[in-house]
Design a protein around this motif. Structure first.
Motif: not given
Ligand SMILES: [Fe+2]
Length: 576
Positions: A160-180
């Motif tokens: 699956s595609a994994i999309l993470i969106i929040d206020g911010s992490g350490e510096i990332e605000c949106v991250s895209l991953y592939l889960g397998e």
């Protein structure tokens, strides 16, 4: 435990929504947020009680733990934010003044946080649990990785595609991953200051609500407005391509550590800020509608891109922004997905469990399944409950022979009831075990609960819990057990069950199955026998506090309320 076994404790604290989660030999044992124990909403304190609870649930001590995973890479945060992003800001804006403000923002963070506990989670554990042997290996994980692990490893999806969106992490605000399988692979990210969480949180604050808490109020308010400020919103949040967009930092100042997230310039564009005690006017509803529409449009484009980029037609979504169930409902409606999983603890309260899942998968190569989700919190026996009831003396109670049938009778008589049963839910949604329940046929019950019981704004909608077999009769959309999507209500629902239909004709439905929650399924089936509808109104069991956790919390909340009936364990409780 045997030598071959392992136990991973995940912990989150320091920013907001402190929590703990425990995995033993690939099985998710327990997870709970600290706010439920210390009764401070969104607490960021060290999760002492949550850790104690998850260890007790498994019958182990800290001495048995092989790994501890912390939900934040603190050293990475300082390094990245200071050197990388600071440099980028300086280069991009050419403004020394902004750069100095930016550094000041990081220092302000330090003043406000227990920085020693954040920098050294191992020392914090030793400080709070001095009487244990500390044999575990401790890792500090990237924040978005923990969100990604939490949602993907509990989705039941193989790929699956994994999309993470929040206020911010350490510096990332949106991250895209592939889960397998049992791996997650990072693809790309969007960094500060371009944050959708900050955008929506800033609008929340501007509208007089508490950011990082009341974003759902803006979402509810949006249905009452027209998006006439859409173009103004679009001038400060510009979508580009993929997961890229720009948030104009002349209008937002989150990254500088300022108390208020939006700037004076925001006021020049939209007018004076609404104070929390001022009435909500049409203009506020229109601003909410404009922000919501823009957010939905941007999210939809990001989701489309995530699927293309990852080459799958399944999507796992998490991060605080993923709790925007109106947006989720529209995304599900517009994209013909083979699977769409939104974790019920998509906010930071799920990242302790996420950190534990991440380490379990990486180090021990385990494959997970949704397990007991979302009921991962504490349960209490009838004996424990009765000892609290006896002590109170303020209520009358009796042991019921058929608690579901008896409670259903009270609900169908139009009473406002609360239910405390089994394990507490993880995440902000009460899904039947810590819920206030009522008969949705009566429209006035909504106003009754809003004003007389929960003391909250009239525009706030109530959600339904619906038997899975009755879903198609009343609703159209995703059959979701966690209440993280909105669905369209059919005409019969508006006519027969008006209390759970929002002004825009939607509802935020929890689909109830006998597999996930047999007792709640039985209760709604009993309600159906009496009302003809397999649907109840369900809102969280709390009054201006975190959702109740213990029998003591439940009884205290019931006693100060005007609610009619409390069903707790197998007891029916009423006011004297
Ligand atoms: Fe987060």
């Amino acid at each position: 435990m045997k030598k071959s076994e392992y136990a991973v404790l995940g912990i989150s604290y320091g920013l907001n929504d402190s929590a703990a989660g425990l995995i033993i030999n690939g099985k998710v044992i327990a997870s709970a947020e600290e706010e439920r124990f210390n009764r401070e909403k969104h607490t960021r304190k060290f999760p002492f009680h949550s850790i104690q609870y998850v260890l007790n649930e498994a019958g182990v001590t800290l001495s048995d733990i092989t790994d501890v995973a912390y939900y934040w890479n603190t050293h990475g945060r300082i390094k990245e934010r200071l050197f990388l992003h600071g440099k980028e800001l300086l280069w991009r804006t050419g403004s020394l003044k902004k750069f100095v403000r930016y550094l000041n923002g990081i220092l302000k963070d330090r003043k406000d946080y227990d920085i020693k506990d954040m920098l050294f989670p191992g020392l914090a554990l030793k400080k709070h649990f001095p009487d244990h042997r500390h044999h575990y290996k401790l890792t500090t994980e990237n924040h978005h990785d923990t969100h990604a692990a939490c949602t993907f490893f509990q989705s039941g999806f193989d790929r699956s595609a994994i999309l993470i969106i929040d206020g911010s992490g350490e510096i990332e605000c949106v991250s895209l991953y592939l889960g397998e399988g049992n791996k997650i692979r990072f693809i790309e990210s969007q960094k500060l200051p371009h944050s959708l969480g900050v955008f929506y949180g800033g609008v929340t604050e501007y509208l007089g609500f508490k950011k990082f808490d009341a974003e759902y109020k803006v979402m509810g308010l949006a249905s009452y407005g027209k998006p006439i400020y859409y173009n103004d919103m679009k001038s400060i949040l510009k979508y580009k391509t993929g997961i890229r967009f720009s948030l104009d930092d002349d209008y937002f100042q989150f990254q500088y550590g300022e108390e208020t997230w939006f700037t004076e310039k925001f006021n020049h564009l939209f007018g004076p800020t609404r104070k929390s005690d001022e009435p909500v006017e049409q203009k506020h509803k229109d601003i909410a509608a404009s922000a919501q529409l823009l957010l939905e449009e941007v999210l939809l484009e990001m989701c489309k891109y995530s699927l293309t980029k990852s080459g799958t037609n399944k999507l796992c979504f998490a991060g605080g922004v993923a709790l925007n169930c109106s947006a989720n409902g529209k995304i599900a409606d517009k994209l013909n997905l083979d699977g769409f999983f939104v974790h019920p603890a998509s906010h930071d309260g799920g990242t302790a469990l996420g950190a534990a899942l991440l380490v379990s998968s990486r180090k021990y190569d385990r494959h997970f399944h949704p397990g007991e989700l979302p009921y991962l919190g504490p349960a209490y026996s009838n004996a424990e409950i009765e000892s609290i009831l006896k002590d109170t003396g303020k209520v009358k109670y009796h042991l019921s022979k058929n608690i579901e049938a008896e409670l259903a009778e009270h609900i169908s008589q139009g009473k406002v009831c609360c239910r405390f049963n089994g394990r507490m839910e993880l995440g902000p949604r009460a899904l039947g075990n810590r819920s206030i329940l009522a008969d949705p046929r009566n429209e006035s019950i909504r106003e009754n609960i809003n004003i007389k019981v929960k003391f909250r704004e009239e525009f706030r909608p109530f959600a339904p819990s619906c038997l899975i077999e009755d879903f198609d009769k009343y609703f159209e959309g995703v059959k979701d057990p966690y209440m993280v999507f909105t669905q369209k209500a059919k005409p019969i629902t508006k006519e027969k069950l008006p209390a759970i239909v929002h002004i825009d004709g939607t509802a935020r439905v929890q689909v109830v199955t006998s597999e996930i929650n047999p007792s709640y399924y039985k209760l709604i089936s009993e309600v159906k026998k009496r009302t003809g509808h397999g649907v109840v109104l369900n809102t969280s069991f709390n009054i201006q506090e975190p959702i109740v956790c213990s029998p003591k919390d439940a009884l205290k909340t019931f006693c100060i309320s005007t609610m009619d009936t409390l069903a707790i364990g197998d007891f029916i409780v009423e006011h004297n």
